[in-house]
Write a protein that holds these residues in place. Structure first.
Motif, PDB file in Angstrom:
ATOM      1  N   LYS A   1       0.728  -1.278  -0.062  1.00 35.42           N
ATOM      2  CA  LYS A   1       0.027  -0.039   0.026  1.00 35.42           C
ATOM      3  C   LYS A   1       0.820   1.224   0.066  1.00 35.42           C
ATOM      4  CE  LYS A   1      -3.996  -1.862   2.002  1.00 35.42           C
ATOM      5  NZ  LYS A   1      -5.333  -1.620   2.894  1.00 35.42           N
ATOM      6  N   MET A   2       0.241   2.325  -0.528  1.00 31.96           N
ATOM      7  CA  MET A   2       0.896   3.578  -0.480  1.00 31.96           C
ATOM      8  C   MET A   2       0.201   4.513   0.004  1.00 31.96           C
ATOM      9  SD  MET A   2       2.168   3.717  -4.485  1.00 31.96           S
ATOM     10  CE  MET A   2       2.609   5.358  -4.274  1.00 31.96           C
ATOM     11  N   LYS A   3       0.846   5.332   1.104  1.00 31.01           N
ATOM     12  CA  LYS A   3       0.112   6.374   1.755  1.00 31.01           C
ATOM     13  C   LYS A   3       0.004   7.605   1.050  1.00 31.01           C
ATOM     14  CE  LYS A   3      -0.075   8.752   6.111  1.00 31.01           C
ATOM     15  NZ  LYS A   3      -1.483   8.320   6.458  1.00 31.01           N
ATOM     16  N   ARG A   4      -1.236   8.267   0.770  1.00 23.29           N
ATOM     17  CA  ARG A   4      -1.584   9.173  -0.040  1.00 23.29           C
ATOM     18  C   ARG A   4      -2.540  10.330   0.620  1.00 23.29           C
ATOM     19  NH1 ARG A   4       0.504   9.341  -5.444  1.00 23.29           N
ATOM     20  NH2 ARG A   4      -0.254  11.352  -4.933  1.00 23.29           N
ATOM     21  N   SER A   5      -2.631  11.413   0.065  1.00 21.43           N
ATOM     22  CA  SER A   5      -3.563  12.378   0.874  1.00 21.43           C
ATOM     23  C   SER A   5      -4.163  12.979  -0.342  1.00 21.43           C
ATOM     24  CB  SER A   5      -2.501  13.442   1.683  1.00 21.43           C
ATOM     25  OG  SER A   5      -3.501  14.547   2.118  1.00 21.43           O
ATOM     26  N   PHE A   6      -5.535  13.007   0.191  1.00 21.21           N
ATOM     27  CA  PHE A   6      -6.473  13.723  -1.192  1.00 21.21           C
ATOM     28  C   PHE A   6      -7.513  14.510  -0.361  1.00 21.21           C
ATOM     29  CE2 PHE A   6      -5.375   9.389  -2.545  1.00 21.21           C
ATOM     30  CZ  PHE A   6      -4.936   9.555  -3.985  1.00 21.21           C
ATOM     31  N   THR A   7      -7.825  15.539  -1.069  1.00 22.01           N
ATOM     32  CA  THR A   7      -8.881  16.293  -0.644  1.00 22.01           C
ATOM     33  C   THR A   7     -10.521  16.008  -1.476  1.00 22.01           C
ATOM     34  OG1 THR A   7      -7.303  18.452  -0.488  1.00 22.01           O
ATOM     35  CG2 THR A   7      -9.577  18.740  -0.441  1.00 22.01           C
ATOM     36  N   LEU A   8     -11.348  15.741  -0.328  1.00 20.62           N
ATOM     37  CA  LEU A   8     -12.561  15.244  -0.767  1.00 20.62           C
ATOM     38  C   LEU A   8     -13.710  16.290  -0.626  1.00 20.62           C
ATOM     39  CD1 LEU A   8     -12.282  11.543   0.024  1.00 20.62           C
ATOM     40  CD2 LEU A   8     -11.919  12.549  -2.263  1.00 20.62           C
ATOM     41  N   THR A   9     -14.974  16.307  -1.236  1.00 17.49           N
ATOM     42  CA  THR A   9     -15.922  17.146  -0.972  1.00 17.49           C
ATOM     43  C   THR A   9     -16.476  16.370   0.409  1.00 17.49           C
ATOM     44  OG1 THR A   9     -17.522  15.821  -2.378  1.00 17.49           O
ATOM     45  CG2 THR A   9     -16.493  17.582  -3.555  1.00 17.49           C
TER      46      THR A   9
ATOM     47  N   ALA B   1     -12.407   1.373   3.139  1.00 17.96           N
ATOM     48  CA  ALA B   1     -13.745   1.673   2.384  1.00 17.96           C
ATOM     49  C   ALA B   1     -13.519   2.294   1.096  1.00 17.96           C
ATOM     50  CB  ALA B   1     -14.734   2.714   3.281  1.00 17.96           C
ATOM     51  N   LEU B   2     -12.697   3.015   0.967  1.00 14.09           N
ATOM     52  CA  LEU B   2     -12.443   3.808  -0.113  1.00 14.09           C
ATOM     53  C   LEU B   2     -11.645   3.124  -1.375  1.00 14.09           C
ATOM     54  CD1 LEU B   2     -12.390   6.456  -1.992  1.00 14.09           C
ATOM     55  CD2 LEU B   2     -10.333   7.250  -0.856  1.00 14.09           C
ATOM     56  N   ASP B   3     -10.738   2.025  -0.749  1.00 17.20           N
ATOM     57  CA  ASP B   3     -10.083   0.934  -1.540  1.00 17.20           C
ATOM     58  C   ASP B   3     -11.182   0.160  -2.229  1.00 17.20           C
ATOM     59  OD1 ASP B   3      -7.533   0.238  -2.468  1.00 17.20           O
ATOM     60  OD2 ASP B   3      -8.123  -1.494  -1.335  1.00 17.20           O
ATOM     61  N   LEU B   4     -12.099  -0.214  -1.426  1.00 15.28           N
ATOM     62  CA  LEU B   4     -13.146  -1.273  -1.736  1.00 15.28           C
ATOM     63  C   LEU B   4     -13.967  -0.445  -3.003  1.00 15.28           C
ATOM     64  CD1 LEU B   4     -14.776  -2.604   1.444  1.00 15.28           C
ATOM     65  CD2 LEU B   4     -13.496  -3.866  -0.128  1.00 15.28           C
ATOM     66  N   LEU B   5     -14.203   0.740  -2.854  1.00 13.53           N
ATOM     67  CA  LEU B   5     -14.935   1.447  -3.627  1.00 13.53           C
ATOM     68  C   LEU B   5     -14.299   1.603  -5.235  1.00 13.53           C
ATOM     69  CD1 LEU B   5     -16.452   4.245  -1.662  1.00 13.53           C
ATOM     70  CD2 LEU B   5     -17.961   2.562  -2.853  1.00 13.53           C
ATOM     71  N   LEU B   6     -13.120   1.774  -5.008  1.00 13.64           N
ATOM     72  CA  LEU B   6     -12.168   1.874  -6.324  1.00 13.64           C
ATOM     73  C   LEU B   6     -11.950   0.760  -7.003  1.00 13.64           C
ATOM     74  CD1 LEU B   6      -9.521   4.544  -4.896  1.00 13.64           C
ATOM     75  CD2 LEU B   6     -10.984   4.855  -6.461  1.00 13.64           C
ATOM     76  N   ARG B   7     -11.802  -0.214  -6.030  1.00 14.47           N
ATOM     77  CA  ARG B   7     -11.712  -1.475  -6.672  1.00 14.47           C
ATOM     78  C   ARG B   7     -12.957  -2.267  -7.485  1.00 14.47           C
ATOM     79  NH1 ARG B   7      -7.851  -5.725  -3.813  1.00 14.47           N
ATOM     80  NH2 ARG B   7      -6.537  -4.340  -2.531  1.00 14.47           N
ATOM     81  N   GLU B   8     -14.042  -1.769  -6.991  1.00 11.12           N
ATOM     82  CA  GLU B   8     -15.402  -1.996  -7.586  1.00 11.12           C
ATOM     83  C   GLU B   8     -15.284  -1.104  -9.275  1.00 11.12           C
ATOM     84  OE1 GLU B   8     -18.480  -1.290  -4.917  1.00 11.12           O
ATOM     85  OE2 GLU B   8     -18.001  -3.059  -3.837  1.00 11.12           O
ATOM     86  N   LEU B   9     -15.082   0.039  -8.922  1.00  9.69           N
ATOM     87  CA  LEU B   9     -14.963   0.850 -10.026  1.00  9.69           C
ATOM     88  C   LEU B   9     -13.984   0.322 -11.236  1.00  9.69           C
ATOM     89  CD1 LEU B   9     -15.962   3.384 -11.460  1.00  9.69           C
ATOM     90  CD2 LEU B   9     -14.200   4.662 -10.195  1.00  9.69           C
ATOM     91  N   MET B  10     -12.851  -0.021 -10.616  1.00 11.06           N
ATOM     92  CA  MET B  10     -11.921  -0.811 -11.615  1.00 11.06           C
ATOM     93  C   MET B  10     -12.340  -1.922 -12.365  1.00 11.06           C
ATOM     94  SD  MET B  10      -7.995  -0.044  -9.814  1.00 11.06           S
ATOM     95  CE  MET B  10      -8.465  -0.666  -8.350  1.00 11.06           C
ATOM     96  N   LEU B  11     -12.989  -2.738 -11.547  1.00  6.76           N
ATOM     97  CA  LEU B  11     -13.690  -4.094 -12.001  1.00  6.76           C
ATOM     98  C   LEU B  11     -14.677  -3.623 -13.208  1.00  6.76           C
ATOM     99  CD1 LEU B  11     -13.667  -6.390  -8.935  1.00  6.76           C
ATOM    100  CD2 LEU B  11     -12.395  -6.570 -11.188  1.00  6.76           C
ATOM    101  N   GLU B  12     -15.537  -2.495 -12.630  1.00  6.99           N
ATOM    102  CA  GLU B  12     -16.856  -2.303 -13.633  1.00  6.99           C
ATOM    103  C   GLU B  12     -16.032  -1.434 -15.076  1.00  6.99           C
ATOM    104  OE1 GLU B  12     -20.449  -1.568 -15.370  1.00  6.99           O
ATOM    105  OE2 GLU B  12     -19.630  -2.830 -13.816  1.00  6.99           O
ATOM    106  N   THR B  13     -14.992  -1.046 -14.714  1.00  5.38           N
ATOM    107  CA  THR B  13     -14.333  -0.381 -15.868  1.00  5.38           C
ATOM    108  C   THR B  13     -13.887  -1.404 -16.924  1.00  5.38           C
ATOM    109  OG1 THR B  13     -13.878   1.605 -14.594  1.00  5.38           O
ATOM    110  CG2 THR B  13     -12.566   1.380 -16.824  1.00  5.38           C
ATOM    111  N   LYS B  14     -13.329  -2.507 -16.250  1.00  7.90           N
ATOM    112  CA  LYS B  14     -12.771  -3.582 -17.217  1.00  7.90           C
ATOM    113  C   LYS B  14     -13.913  -4.277 -17.722  1.00  7.90           C
ATOM    114  CE  LYS B  14      -8.429  -4.282 -14.545  1.00  7.90           C
ATOM    115  NZ  LYS B  14      -7.655  -5.024 -13.631  1.00  7.90           N
ATOM    116  N   ARG B  15     -14.920  -4.563 -16.995  1.00  8.61           N
ATOM    117  CA  ARG B  15     -15.792  -5.193 -17.503  1.00  8.61           C
ATOM    118  C   ARG B  15     -16.759  -4.453 -18.772  1.00  8.61           C
ATOM    119  NH1 ARG B  15     -21.214  -4.968 -18.307  1.00  8.61           N
ATOM    120  NH2 ARG B  15     -21.459  -3.080 -16.825  1.00  8.61           N
ATOM    121  N   GLN B  16     -16.740  -3.181 -18.592  1.00  8.69           N
ATOM    122  CA  GLN B  16     -17.264  -2.285 -19.694  1.00  8.69           C
ATOM    123  C   GLN B  16     -16.475  -2.129 -20.921  1.00  8.69           C
ATOM    124  OE1 GLN B  16     -18.070   1.820 -18.295  1.00  8.69           O
ATOM    125  NE2 GLN B  16     -19.840   0.971 -17.150  1.00  8.69           N
TER     126      GLN B  16
END
Length: 92
Positions: A9-17, A39-54
């Motif tokens: 894993k890599m530590k990153r910092s993001f600014t979110l709404t 939780a964010l990692d789970l959401l991003l993994r789902e998005l990556m899988l969905e992008t690959k599926r599309q």
């Protein structure tokens, strides 16, 4: 968490709404994630899988939209030969 898991894993910092932060928090609670990062990692993994599926779906559509009648006939022939028995003997 194992040492191996932490080194991947890599530590990153993001600014979110505020809405995005709330959504990550809700996802953490609903999914039982240990942290907002998980939780964010789970959401991003789902998005990556969905992008690959599309992308896969788009490639299949492109193939069938541009395939010749001869290629499509060959595909139908293979489908008829294998039919529902296609996966017999294939381990689960």
């Amino acid at each position: 968490m194992t040492l191996q898991a932490t080194t991947r894993k890599m530590k990153r910092s993001f600014t979110l709404t505020p809405e995005a932060v709330a959504f990550v928090g809700e996802t953490r609670q609903k999914r039982g994630a240990g942290s907002d990062s998980e939780a964010l990692d789970l959401l991003l993994r789902e998005l990556m899988l969905e992008t690959k599926r599309q992308a896969f779906d788009a490639a299949c559509k492109e193939y069938y939209d541009t395939a010749s009648d001869e290629e499509l006939a060959e595909q139908r022939e293979w489908a008829e030969m294998t039919g529902p028995n296609m996966f017999i003997g294939v381990p689960d």
